[in-house]
Motif scaffolding. Structure first.
Motif, PDB file in Angstrom:
ATOM      1  N   GLY A  40     -42.906  11.214 -12.402  1.00 26.80           N
ATOM      2  CA  GLY A  40     -42.393  11.550 -11.079  1.00 26.80           C
ATOM      3  C   GLY A  40     -41.525  10.434 -10.526  1.00 26.80           C
ATOM      4  O   GLY A  40     -41.619   9.283 -10.948  1.00 26.80           O
ATOM      5  N   VAL A  42     -39.206   9.420  -6.571  1.00 28.58           N
ATOM      6  CA  VAL A  42     -39.018   9.806  -5.180  1.00 28.58           C
ATOM      7  C   VAL A  42     -37.896   8.984  -4.561  1.00 28.58           C
ATOM      8  O   VAL A  42     -37.619   7.868  -4.997  1.00 28.58           O
ATOM      9  CB  VAL A  42     -40.330   9.618  -4.375  1.00 28.58           C
ATOM     10  CG1 VAL A  42     -40.687   8.156  -4.255  1.00 28.58           C
ATOM     11  CG2 VAL A  42     -40.227  10.258  -3.001  1.00 28.58           C
ATOM     12  N   THR A  51     -45.482  10.065   4.432  1.00 28.52           N
ATOM     13  CA  THR A  51     -45.690  10.168   2.996  1.00 28.52           C
ATOM     14  C   THR A  51     -47.069   9.645   2.616  1.00 28.52           C
ATOM     15  O   THR A  51     -47.702   8.902   3.365  1.00 28.52           O
ATOM     16  CB  THR A  51     -44.629   9.373   2.217  1.00 28.52           C
ATOM     17  OG1 THR A  51     -44.695   7.994   2.604  1.00 28.52           O
ATOM     18  CG2 THR A  51     -43.240   9.921   2.471  1.00 28.52           C
ATOM     19  N   THR A  54     -46.322   7.718  -2.187  1.00 32.57           N
ATOM     20  CA  THR A  54     -44.996   7.772  -2.812  1.00 32.57           C
ATOM     21  C   THR A  54     -44.649   6.448  -3.475  1.00 32.57           C
ATOM     22  O   THR A  54     -43.856   6.431  -4.418  1.00 32.57           O
ATOM     23  CB  THR A  54     -43.905   8.161  -1.793  1.00 32.57           C
ATOM     24  OG1 THR A  54     -43.965   7.278  -0.678  1.00 32.57           O
ATOM     25  CG2 THR A  54     -44.078   9.597  -1.339  1.00 32.57           C
ATOM     26  N   LEU A  57     -44.825   6.182  -7.224  1.00 35.17           N
ATOM     27  CA  LEU A  57     -43.744   6.704  -8.048  1.00 35.17           C
ATOM     28  C   LEU A  57     -42.682   5.659  -8.380  1.00 35.17           C
ATOM     29  O   LEU A  57     -41.722   5.954  -9.089  1.00 35.17           O
ATOM     30  CB  LEU A  57     -43.083   7.897  -7.349  1.00 35.17           C
ATOM     31  CG  LEU A  57     -44.019   9.077  -7.079  1.00 35.17           C
ATOM     32  CD1 LEU A  57     -43.288  10.150  -6.295  1.00 35.17           C
ATOM     33  CD2 LEU A  57     -44.580   9.625  -8.361  1.00 35.17           C
ATOM     34  N   VAL A  66     -47.567  11.839 -12.622  1.00 38.86           N
ATOM     35  CA  VAL A  66     -48.188  12.450 -11.446  1.00 38.86           C
ATOM     36  C   VAL A  66     -49.056  13.626 -11.895  1.00 38.86           C
ATOM     37  O   VAL A  66     -48.750  14.286 -12.884  1.00 38.86           O
ATOM     38  CB  VAL A  66     -47.147  12.936 -10.411  1.00 38.86           C
ATOM     39  CG1 VAL A  66     -46.351  11.775  -9.856  1.00 38.86           C
ATOM     40  CG2 VAL A  66     -46.222  13.979 -10.990  1.00 38.86           C
ATOM     41  N   VAL A  69     -48.050  17.225  -6.793  1.00 37.95           N
ATOM     42  CA  VAL A  69     -47.191  16.799  -5.691  1.00 37.95           C
ATOM     43  C   VAL A  69     -47.448  17.759  -4.536  1.00 37.95           C
ATOM     44  O   VAL A  69     -47.480  18.979  -4.734  1.00 37.95           O
ATOM     45  CB  VAL A  69     -45.697  16.824  -6.080  1.00 37.95           C
ATOM     46  CG1 VAL A  69     -44.819  16.470  -4.891  1.00 37.95           C
ATOM     47  CG2 VAL A  69     -45.426  15.882  -7.240  1.00 37.95           C
TER      48      VAL A  69
END
Length: 129
Positions: A40, A42, A51, A54, A57, A66, A69
């Motif tokens: 993943g 972001v 968030t 995050t 990531l 991940v 999500v």
């Protein structure tokens, strides 16, 4: 049935969604369950991001994959939905193995949609404006 070009056209990807649109509400949550081993990434923008995990990531983080999500409404309050998804992932054996047990990696992001349904209500259900 989905339309061509849908996210669910991706092999192995599952998507679930629930929403509330009654009595002044207009919000929901979407969960994306990728195949195990999915990497993943972001890009968080804006001055008030809501968030959860995050930072996990980031390319330099310990775990590059991940387990799910979560995309939710409800501003920062909606991020509580991530906890339920993490619990489901743990029960399903999805997560990063640690000596203390499996830790599901579930990043989430929320939109501010609290006033989108029309009448804003307090915790007792009474209109506030």
């Amino acid at each position: 049935m989905t339309s061509p070009g849908s996210i669910t056209d991706v092999p192995g990807l599952r998507v679930g969604h629930a929403q509330r649109t009654d009595d002044g509400w207009r919000t929901g949550v979407t969960v994306v369950l990728p195949p195990p081993g999915t990497v993943g990434a972001v890009d968080v923008r804006g001055g008030g991001p809501a968030t959860h995990e995050t930072d996990a990531l980031h390319p330099a983080s310990l775990v590059p994959t991940v387990d799910a999500v979560v995309l939710t409404g409800g501003s920062a309050f909606g991020l509580a939905s991530v906890t339920g998804v993490q619990a489901w992932c743990e029960e399903a054996g999805r997560g990063f193995p640690t000596p203390g047990g499996i830790v599901p990696i579930v990043p989430g992001a929320a939109l501010y949609d609290l006033a989108r349904g029309g009448v804003v209500r307090d915790s007792a259900g009474a209109p506030t404006r």
